[in-house]
Design a protein around this motif. Structure first.
Motif, mmCIF file in Angstrom:
data_model
loop_
_atom_site.group_PDB
_atom_site.id
_atom_site.type_symbol
_atom_site.label_atom_id
_atom_site.label_comp_id
_atom_site.label_asym_id
_atom_site.label_seq_id
_atom_site.Cartn_x
_atom_site.Cartn_y
_atom_site.Cartn_z
ATOM 1 N N LEU A 107 8.711 19.075 8.614
ATOM 2 C CA LEU A 107 10.566 19.176 8.936
ATOM 3 C C LEU A 107 11.252 19.959 9.673
ATOM 4 N N ILE A 108 10.623 21.040 8.573
ATOM 5 C CA ILE A 108 10.818 22.139 8.972
ATOM 6 C C ILE A 108 11.191 22.898 9.725
ATOM 7 N N ARG A 109 9.628 22.631 10.216
ATOM 8 C CA ARG A 109 9.380 22.534 11.708
ATOM 9 C C ARG A 109 9.630 22.239 12.987
ATOM 10 N N SER A 110 10.236 20.911 13.319
ATOM 11 C CA SER A 110 10.292 20.074 13.481
ATOM 12 C C SER A 110 11.835 19.445 13.842
ATOM 13 N N MET A 111 12.663 19.598 12.115
ATOM 14 C CA MET A 111 14.236 18.550 12.841
ATOM 15 C C MET A 111 14.981 19.119 13.492
ATOM 16 N N PRO A 112 16.103 18.470 14.501
ATOM 17 C CA PRO A 112 17.603 19.155 14.455
ATOM 18 C C PRO A 112 18.517 19.344 13.608
ATOM 19 N N GLN A 150 0.373 11.323 11.316
ATOM 20 C CA GLN A 150 0.591 10.272 12.725
ATOM 21 C C GLN A 150 1.799 9.631 12.171
ATOM 22 N N TYR A 151 2.402 9.759 13.968
ATOM 23 C CA TYR A 151 4.070 8.440 14.030
ATOM 24 C C TYR A 151 4.187 7.562 15.058
ATOM 25 N N TYR A 152 4.838 6.995 14.642
ATOM 26 C CA TYR A 152 5.038 5.127 15.106
ATOM 27 C C TYR A 152 6.844 5.691 15.536
ATOM 28 N N TYR A 153 7.288 5.370 16.961
ATOM 29 C CA TYR A 153 8.240 5.183 17.730
ATOM 30 C C TYR A 153 8.827 4.082 18.229
ATOM 31 N N ARG A 154 9.390 3.364 17.829
ATOM 32 C CA ARG A 154 9.859 1.876 18.620
ATOM 33 C C ARG A 154 11.434 2.014 19.253
ATOM 34 N N ASN A 155 11.694 2.388 20.097
ATOM 35 C CA ASN A 155 13.029 1.639 20.641
ATOM 36 C C ASN A 155 13.457 0.217 20.881
ATOM 37 N N LEU A 162 5.767 3.819 20.686
ATOM 38 C CA LEU A 162 4.563 5.370 20.572
ATOM 39 C C LEU A 162 3.882 5.401 19.379
ATOM 40 N N GLU A 163 2.748 6.054 19.280
ATOM 41 C CA GLU A 163 2.326 6.597 18.708
ATOM 42 C C GLU A 163 1.376 8.002 18.379
ATOM 43 N N GLY A 164 1.358 8.584 17.950
ATOM 44 C CA GLY A 164 0.576 10.157 18.202
ATOM 45 C C GLY A 164 0.505 10.610 17.097
ATOM 46 N N SER A 165 0.572 12.124 16.471
ATOM 47 C CA SER A 165 0.021 12.841 16.005
ATOM 48 C C SER A 165 1.619 14.054 15.968
ATOM 49 N N PRO A 166 2.548 14.162 15.078
ATOM 50 C CA PRO A 166 3.646 14.838 14.853
ATOM 51 C C PRO A 166 3.525 16.474 14.739
ATOM 52 N N SER A 167 2.028 16.548 14.757
ATOM 53 C CA SER A 167 1.352 18.257 14.530
ATOM 54 C C SER A 167 1.363 18.911 15.816
ATOM 55 N N SER A 168 1.116 18.316 17.367
ATOM 56 C CA SER A 168 0.923 19.108 18.284
ATOM 57 C C SER A 168 1.481 18.088 19.297
ATOM 58 N N SER A 169 2.750 17.981 19.276
ATOM 59 C CA SER A 169 3.006 16.689 20.280
ATOM 60 C C SER A 169 4.777 17.403 20.010
ATOM 61 N N GLU A 171 6.453 15.800 21.999
ATOM 62 C CA GLU A 171 6.855 14.621 22.094
ATOM 63 C C GLU A 171 7.670 13.879 21.468
ATOM 64 N N PHE A 172 6.931 14.436 20.346
ATOM 65 C CA PHE A 172 7.510 14.052 18.935
ATOM 66 C C PHE A 172 9.057 14.580 18.485
#
Lengths: 180, 145
Positions: A107-112, A150-155, A162-169, A171-172
């Motif tokens: 979160l600290i790395r990625s959060m707006p 893993q993250y899971y996203y739905r609009n 979308l699903e993927g890794s939050p560590s290297s994305s 997109e995340f």
């Protein structure tokens, strides 16, 4: 005092660009948020956990003012760390501090800075799930005991998933910005 | 992980209701609607424990039995057939004191867990509780946010 310390998934090396550090120590017996005190170049959240462990989260001073999501998120993490074994009545395991620390680091790395705090939800395997349900979107990040994050996203409007890794994305990171 | 020996039990018909307790900490607020939302985290165990309604009924019991001595939980249900649609195995796994205990076995991806969550129907209470009521109950039980 410190008889145990560890690094967490995605910590030190991967996050060296922002000097985010988390460690746990065995110390006292209470479970109180100590944190928020400022150092010379960073500030430190220290959380005493049940079982005599301490989670220390060091945040770079560049995050000033402190993002509003940090305090409620850390508090929510402490609450689930206090859950006893079998908290879910199905043999659920106690929540693991290192998984919570890994979640906070991502979160600290990625959060707006202006995104609201996530809901912090315990998993039966001792993991933690962070989730937002806003702006007609759902985003969940799962830190499970036996799988990589893993993250899971739905609009909800377009039904895009979308699903993927939050560590290297990247997109995340964009998905987080879209929630703000 | 699911044990290899688990096999789907056809005696549990697709229309059978499976009851699942949900801890108050797994009920979140949906900012889109202002309503409560059960977190998909409540459905991510590889071996997801449930109570099979048909077995409860055979013993003269009903859904209220599932929440006895579980003040920090609420109860939802899903249909066995719906679980099978998401590549899950549904089987009986009797436990001491609970012959109705069953399992929904299989890997729950984010998508699968969300789908199982969306299929759930509130049982106790019979409609989704107000989020404020959940917050108040957490406070009452010493589970503040």
């Amino acid at each position: 005092m410190a008889t145990f310390a560890t690094q967490f998934p995605g910590s030190a090396a991967a996050l060296s660009d922002r000097d985010v550090v988390a460690q746990t120590y065995w110390v006292g017996q209470s479970s109180t948020v100590i944190g928020g005190s400022r150092g010379s170049s960073n500030r430190e959240f220290a959380v005493e956990l049940p079982g005599g462990r301490r989670l220390v989260l060091t945040i770079p001073f560049e995050l000033d003012p402190m993002p509003a999501w940090i305090s409620p998120t850390v508090n929510a993490c402490v609450r689930i760390l206090e859950l006893p074994a079998n908290w879910d009545s199905y043999g659920g395991k106690r929540i693991r501090a290192e998984l919570v620390a890994g979640a906070l680091l991502i979160l600290i790395r990625s959060m707006p800075i202006d995104l609201t705090a996530p809901s912090v939800v315990p998993l039966g395997d001792g993991g933690v799930q962070l989730e937002w349900h806003r702006r007609q979107q759902d985003l969940e990040i799962t830190f499970s005991a036996d799988e990589s994050p893993q993250y899971y996203y739905r609009n909800r409007i377009t039904d895009e998933e979308l699903e993927g890794s939050p560590s290297s994305s990247s997109e995340f990171a964009q998905l987080l910005r879209n929630l703000a | 992980m699911c044990e290899i020996s688990r096999q789907d039990d056809p005696a549990i018909g697709n229309g059978s209701r499976l009851f699942r307790r949900v801890h108050l900490r797994q009920i979140v607020r949906d900012e889109n609607t202002g309503m409560t939302l059960i977190s998909s985290a409540a459905f991510k165990d590889h071996e997801l424990s449930v109570d099979v309604e048909s077995i409860l009924l055979e013993r003269g019991l009903d859904e209220r039995r599932c929440l006895e001595n579980h003040n920090a939980h609420r109860l939802v249900s899903m249909l066995a057939g719906e679980c099978r649609q998401f590549e899950q195995i549904v089987c009986i796994d009797p436990e001491e004191g609970n012959p109705a205990h069953g399992l929904v076995c299989g890997r729950k991806t984010g998508r699968n867990a969300r789908s199982l969550r969306d299929l759930c129907v509130w049982v106790i209470p019979p409609v989704a509780p107000d989020y404020q009521a959940i917050q108040e109950e957490k406070q009452r039980l010493g589970l503040p946010d």
